[in-house]
Design an enzyme around this catalytic site. Structure first.
Site, PDB file in Angstrom:
ATOM      1  N   LYS A  38       0.843  -1.204   0.000  1.00 25.87           N
ATOM      2  CA  LYS A  38       0.000   0.000   0.000  1.00 25.87           C
ATOM      3  C   LYS A  38       0.872   1.245   0.000  1.00 25.87           C
ATOM      4  CE  LYS A  38       0.714   1.065   4.579  1.00 25.87           C
ATOM      5  NZ  LYS A  38       1.473   2.237   5.095  1.00 25.87           N
ATOM      6  N   ASP A  59      -3.498  -1.641  10.553  1.00 29.70           N
ATOM      7  CA  ASP A  59      -3.517  -1.710   9.085  1.00 29.70           C
ATOM      8  C   ASP A  59      -3.916  -3.072   8.536  1.00 29.70           C
ATOM      9  OD1 ASP A  59      -2.627   0.895   9.177  1.00 29.70           O
ATOM     10  OD2 ASP A  59      -0.583   0.435   8.539  1.00 29.70           O
ATOM     11  N   PRO A 102       9.722  -4.773   0.082  1.00 30.25           N
ATOM     12  CA  PRO A 102      10.843  -4.521   0.996  1.00 30.25           C
ATOM     13  C   PRO A 102      10.396  -4.501   2.458  1.00 30.25           C
ATOM     14  CG  PRO A 102      10.931  -3.007  -0.862  1.00 30.25           C
ATOM     15  CD  PRO A 102       9.609  -3.718  -0.948  1.00 30.25           C
ATOM     16  N   LEU A 103      11.253  -5.032   3.333  1.00 26.10           N
ATOM     17  CA  LEU A 103      10.945  -5.069   4.756  1.00 26.10           C
ATOM     18  C   LEU A 103      11.019  -3.672   5.367  1.00 26.10           C
ATOM     19  CD1 LEU A 103      12.970  -8.197   5.935  1.00 26.10           C
ATOM     20  CD2 LEU A 103      10.550  -8.064   5.327  1.00 26.10           C
ATOM     21  N   GLY A 127       3.901  -4.478   4.200  1.00 26.41           N
ATOM     22  CA  GLY A 127       4.049  -5.861   3.779  1.00 26.41           C
ATOM     23  C   GLY A 127       3.591  -6.873   4.817  1.00 26.41           C
TER      24      GLY A 127
END
Length: 288
Positions: free
Chosen positions: A9, A132, A90-91, A97
């Site tokens: 997002k 989220d 990506p972390l 994520g």
């Protein structure tokens, strides 16, 4: 076996309204799913195990495992699942994520295990996992409020192309660090988010000047190296740059894909890793 995409997002806006008595903060954020995604496969097993192309993801603390445990506890289901996470997002990038993975797991295991749990109950389970997660139970555009648990769908944005740069900055305890540096004079009333929602409802295009992120005021002082990434984006043709979520990923967008590609080409020539992604609407068929 069930295979699902777990989408990232972008925060078009991110405002902090107040600090709550429970220590969390109330936010107002316009969020948009984009087609950058992880891919997760689920198959029946006697117990739940998680494997991944990133070995660091294979922990009981992963939100995928927390989601599976929460769903099992809620439903009373005694079986498990063999889960494989192919990680692309990506972390700790500000693109959600982990929360997306958790929501994807709730939806997929609800189907794999034949639980038939309704969306309202899934939202309650999601809220217990983390902020989220509820947003990711459906793709598209939404105004997210409270501590991330109040989701108000908004009319779909037009197709926008996002150029995303994730700076190579290692930030320990990023979210708690950033929130601990939020001062009362940074609180807003939600006006930035409501302004963008108003433009969408009037079928008017959103602009870079409509974006807002409270953490933009903090990053420069804590991590001055972020300024190099901003400057490089602007020097490469971006007219504006914004953070997504708690960062450190930066983005710019346009309805003109060729423009975004041209900026990306200049960034690549400058040695900056970047990615192009686009908006996802609620009618996407391979989400659930």
């Amino acid at each position: 076996m069930i295979i699902r995409k777990s989408f990232a997002k972008i925060n078009i806006t991110l405002e902090i309204l107040r600090k709550r008595e429970d220590g969390y903060h109330d936010i107002s954020s316009l969020m948009q799913t984009i087609d950058l995604s992880d891919e997760i496969s689920f198959s029946h097993s006697d117990m739940t195990i998680l494997r991944s192309n990133w070995r660091s993801m294979e922990t009981d603390g992963n939100l995928i495992m927390q989601a599976a445990e929460s769903l099992s506890k809620y439903s009373g289901y005694t079986g498990g699942a063999d889960i494989f996470l192919n990680k692309n997002i990506p972390l700790s990038s500000g693109m959600g994520g982990g929360s997306s993975n958790a929501a994807c797991t709730l939806l997929a295991l609800n189907s794999l295990w034949g639980l038939n749990i309704g969306l309202t109950a899934l939202h309650r389970i999601a809220d217990g996992i983390g902020s989220d997660v509820s947003f990711f139970l459906g793709p598209g555009t939404a105004l997210v409020q409270g501590k991330g648990d109040i989701i108000e769908p908004v009319a779909s944005l037009p197709r926008l192309y996002f150029l995303i740069v994730t700076p190579d900055i290692d930030i320990d305890n990023k979210t708690s660090l950033l929130y601990s540096n939020v001062k009362a004079d940074m609180f807003t009333s939600g006006e930035y988010s409501q302004k963008v929602v108003g433009r969408i409802n009037q079928n008017r295009p959103i602009r870079g000047s409509d974006t807002y992120n409270v953490f933009d005021k903090i990053y420069g002082s804590l991590f001055p190296e972020i300024d190099w990434y901003k400057k490089t984006l602007l020097d490469s043709g971006a007219k504006w740059v914004q953070f997504t979520g708690s960062g450190p990923s930066l983005y710019t967008f346009s309805e003109d894909k060729d423009l975004v590609v041209s900026i990306m080409d200049r960034l690549v020539n400058s040695g900056v890793k970047c990615a192009i992604s686009s908006t996802i609407s609620p009618d996407i068929t391979d989400f659930i």
